[in-house]
Design an enzyme around this catalytic site. Structure first.
Site, PDB file in Angstrom:
ATOM      1  CG  HIS A  69      -1.880   1.165   1.213  1.00 13.64           C
ATOM      2  ND1 HIS A  69      -3.148   1.081   0.650  1.00 13.64           N
ATOM      3  CD2 HIS A  69      -1.762   2.439   1.678  1.00 13.64           C
ATOM      4  CE1 HIS A  69      -3.754   2.238   0.781  1.00 13.64           C
ATOM      5  NE2 HIS A  69      -2.930   3.079   1.394  1.00 13.64           N
ATOM      6  CB  CYS A  70       2.049   3.358  -2.665  1.00 10.02           C
ATOM      7  SG  CYS A  70       3.144   4.774  -2.950  1.00 10.02           S
ATOM      8  N   PRO A  71       1.485   5.136   0.311  1.00  7.55           N
ATOM      9  CG  PRO A  71       2.922   6.039   1.909  1.00  7.55           C
ATOM     10  CD  PRO A  71       2.684   4.807   1.096  1.00  7.55           C
TER      11      PRO A  71
END
Length: 353
Positions: A69-71
């Site tokens: 999950h890439c912020p």
């Protein structure tokens, strides 16, 4: 050229953000009912987890071929947007290298035209250049400071994002995700620990870097397959990876230790009241913390010197069946003696066959 870099970078960035990774359909089950025994069940999505899919706590969905999950894109990197995300990681450093070259040459030429050499000193006059006619764009002290700051940002972005691009290319050329690389490492540790003599072969590596590359990058821009069924190498089972995940899950239950909370913990990231060492050694991870009340039972699966990670054991159905997992201070708990034969699996887990 700068406009081209900008357009291509933003296009791939927003594609990775808005196209998304692709999610397992709610209520999904495999075509053959007997294949359900090889898969994990997600209580949140009310469906089985398809091969290579994982549940993301941030997106609250099961993501197909989830990498992480890439912020920065506020979304997961997975099956549908892996190519766009990787192209963004490639184009951003290339555009920053081009911009860095312009900044360096600009500052060099402007400073060179402002340097005056004396008998005993070298002076730099930022008020005006020693040439005529004057440049179209004034270059004073503020412009020099802004260019130097922009150069630092460009070089920092090149190094940081470039390293991420290298990491992504390594997993793409082996047809693995970051999560699957971690599962493979745990499989090796499990086999070595129990001395079972078995050999785990990653089933989705096609044996050719070009074939693995084509799994993500295609001329149409649409990745191969449907995100649910995947081609496997010869000698491997369609559910080889999911079977290994079930084995690791069962092994985690065997190795886990039951604890009981001796004091309350609010779930704050850096608790001041739990000791100085606990405060300064808080785990540097996006994984959550769980709040504890005195008397709660926790099944700990791993830990550090001053912190532990585990799952709160739900006693009653009134808790809603929601699994609470996260970090908590080791100081707040103590080992809870229990009869191993009377142990019941944590709510939400399937009994291994």
């Amino acid at each position: 050229m700068l406009l081209n870099w900008t357009v291509m970078i933003l296009y791939n960035y927003f594609s990775a953000m808005f196209v998304g990774p692709g999610y397992v359909p709610l209520g999904w089950t495999p075509e053959k009912s007997q294949d359900c025994m090889y898969l994990q069940y997600c209580k949140v999505c009310q469906s089985y987890k398809a091969p290579r899919s994982h549940h993301c706590r941030k997106c609250n969905r099961c993501v197909m071929k989830m990498d992480h999950h890439c912020p920065w894109i506020n979304n997961c990197c997975g099956y549908q947007n892996h190519a766009s995300f990787t192209l963004f990681l490639l184009l951003a450093p290339l555009g920053c290298i081009h911009a860095s070259f312009i900044f360096i040459m600009t500052m060099y030429t402007q400073l060179y035209n402002r340097i005056s050499f004396g008998w005993s000193s070298v002076k730099i006059d930022m008020s005006a250049a020693k040439r005529d006619p004057r440049p179209i764009i004034p270059f004073g002290l503020s412009a020099f400071a802004a260019s130097l700051f922009a150069l630092g940002l460009a070089l920092g972005t090149t190094i940081a994002v470039g390293m991420l691009f290298i990491i992504q290319m390594k997993v793409i050329l082996t047809n693995k995700t970051s999560i699957e690389s971690w599962i493979e490492e745990k499989a090796k540790d499990r086999i070595q620990y129990y001395q079972t003599g078995e050999t785990f072969i990653f089933p989705y590596d096609m044996g050719s870097k070009w074939k693995n590359f084509r799994q993500v990058f295609t001329w149409s821009g649409i990745p191969e397959g449907d995100g649910l069924d995947w081609p496997v190498r010869d000698g491997c089972h369609q559910y080889s990876l999911t079977i290994e995940q079930l084995k690791q899950k069962a092994d985690k239950r065997v190795r886990s230790v039951r604890y009981r909370a001796t004091e309350d913990y609010s779930g704050i990231c850096c608790p001041v009241t739990k000791g100085v060492k606990t405060f300064f050694t808080t785990p540097c991870t996006e994984e959550p913390r769980i709040a504890l009340s005195k008397g709660d039972l926790i099944l700990a699966t791993r830990g550090l010197k001053h912190w532990m990670y585990g799952e709160k054991i739900l006693i009653s159905a009134a808790d809603g069946g929601i699994r609470e997992r996260g970090w908590f201070p080791r100081k707040c708990v103590e080992k809870y003696p229990c009869d191993s034969e009377a142990y019941q699996p944590v709510d939400g887990e399937k009994k291994s066959k």
